[in-house]
Design a protein around this motif. Structure first.
Motif, PDB file in Angstrom:
ATOM      1  N   THR A 161       0.864  -1.177   0.000  1.00 40.04           N
ATOM      2  CA  THR A 161       0.000   0.000   0.000  1.00 40.04           C
ATOM      3  C   THR A 161       0.903   1.231   0.000  1.00 40.04           C
ATOM      4  N   SER A 258      -7.379   3.379   5.944  1.00 39.73           N
ATOM      5  CA  SER A 258      -8.373   3.942   5.032  1.00 39.73           C
ATOM      6  C   SER A 258      -7.650   4.510   3.817  1.00 39.73           C
ATOM      7  N   HIS A 259      -8.430   4.875   2.822  1.00 43.05           N
ATOM      8  CA  HIS A 259      -7.917   5.596   1.664  1.00 43.05           C
ATOM      9  C   HIS A 259      -8.568   6.969   1.673  1.00 43.05           C
ATOM     10  N   SER A 260      -7.865   7.960   1.213  1.00 41.68           N
ATOM     11  CA  SER A 260      -8.402   9.317   1.240  1.00 41.68           C
ATOM     12  C   SER A 260      -9.490   9.556   0.204  1.00 41.68           C
TER      13      SER A 260
END
Length: 311
Positions: A161, A258-260
């Motif tokens: 990631t 999380s992803h933005s």
């Protein structure tokens, strides 16, 4: 728990370097084989690419017999695999276990590996020799080979990631243990600089420090310096660690990833999304924000990353 970092063959030396505020970066070692290619490279504006980085020593120091490899196989293996195996072995010893005591148990392996420099080396070797080039040519083998070596029966995965790979591996390992997928896990991250393409890509992104010095959260910050590291921790439920009399280095009270989502750009963090994730994690941990005494940040030393993290 075990690790290797630049100028730090073990974690005791690493923390001593931190206390002494030592600079552990320097020129690319000639032994890496790509030093001259970086020294002779120029940016698009005609400037020389900085010949600098943080490097683990003795990446070729490896005992094939101990790790169930032939010499030929070990010689053609991804150096990241070799360093990961020797680090994991030391982590297991630090936890007062042996591979035999973990054998056939539901112990997971979760490895974060951001870079795959060895794929470039593999492609070049195949183009020249058209022959098998050894283990580690696919990232999944980093975790899978460790599970094979110690005969572990839990989940086994390598994930990327980007810069958060090792912490994401830690989060997934924690969830796997809490959900009953495994009783314990070897969790770690590995990152070595093995090919000049990394420097070219970072330069194209305009995030490479032109003078080879990283000054994170400083007004003089002008970019990052590629650096290496390897670390593995043995993760267990707290009640089981206490019952087994384990040496407990720390307790993870909560974790979140999380992803933005969509924002100003693919590589520009979304401040609101980051705030939400941190708030959720603090709530799960049951810790008041004012009680937090230490925060570790990405610290890229870039004009984009540092200000967002400081907010």
């Amino acid at each position: 728990l075990a690790g290797e970092f630049p100028d730090s063959p073990d974690l005791a030396r690493f923390w001593q370097n931190v206390r002494d505020a030592r600079t552990c970066t320097g020129p690319i070692p000639d032994a890496r084989g790509f030093a001259q290619q970086v020294r002779g490279a120029h940016t698009r504006t005609g400037q020389r690419i900085a010949d600098a980085g943080g490097f683990i020593s003795d990446v070729d120091l490896f005992d094939p017999v101990l790790f169930r490899m032939s010499k030929a196989e070990a010689d053609t293996a991804d150096p990241q695999l070799r360093v990961l195996l020797r680090t994991a072995w030391r982590a297991v010893e630090d936890a007062a276990y042996t591979p035999e005591t973990l054998s056939e148990r539901r112990v997971g392996v979760f490895v974060g590996a951001m870079n795959e420099d060895f794929t470039w080396i593999t492609a070049e070797r195949q183009a020249i020799t058209e022959r098998y080039v050894g283990p580690g040519s696919v990232a999944s083998e980093l975790a899978n080979r460790l599970s094979f070596l110690m005969n572990l029966r839990g989940p086994s995965l390598t994930l990327s990631t980007a810069c958060s790979a090792a912490l994401t591996a830690l989060h997934l390992a924690r969830r796997a243990i809490l959900d009953g997928d495994c009783e314990a896990a070897l969790v770690g991250g590995i990152n070595l600089s093995l090919h000049p393409v990394k420097y070219r890509l970072l330069d194209d992104m305009k995030v490479l420090s032109p003078d080879g010095r990283e000054r994170a959260f400083d007004d003089a910050a002008n970019g990052l310096v590629p650096s290496e590291g390897a670390c593995v921790v043995v993760l267990k439920r707290l009640d089981l660690a206490i019952a087994d009399g384990d040496h407990i280095h720390g307790v993870i009270r909560a974790s979140r990833i999380s992803h933005s989502g969509t924002g100003a750009g693919q590589f520009i963090p979304n401040l609101r999304a980051m705030e939400d994730t941190v708030a959720e994690c603090i709530e799960e941990a049951g810790v008041a924000a004012g009680e937090i005494g230490y925060i570790e940040c990405h610290g890229t030393g870039t004009e984009l990353g540092d200000p967002i993290e400081l907010k």
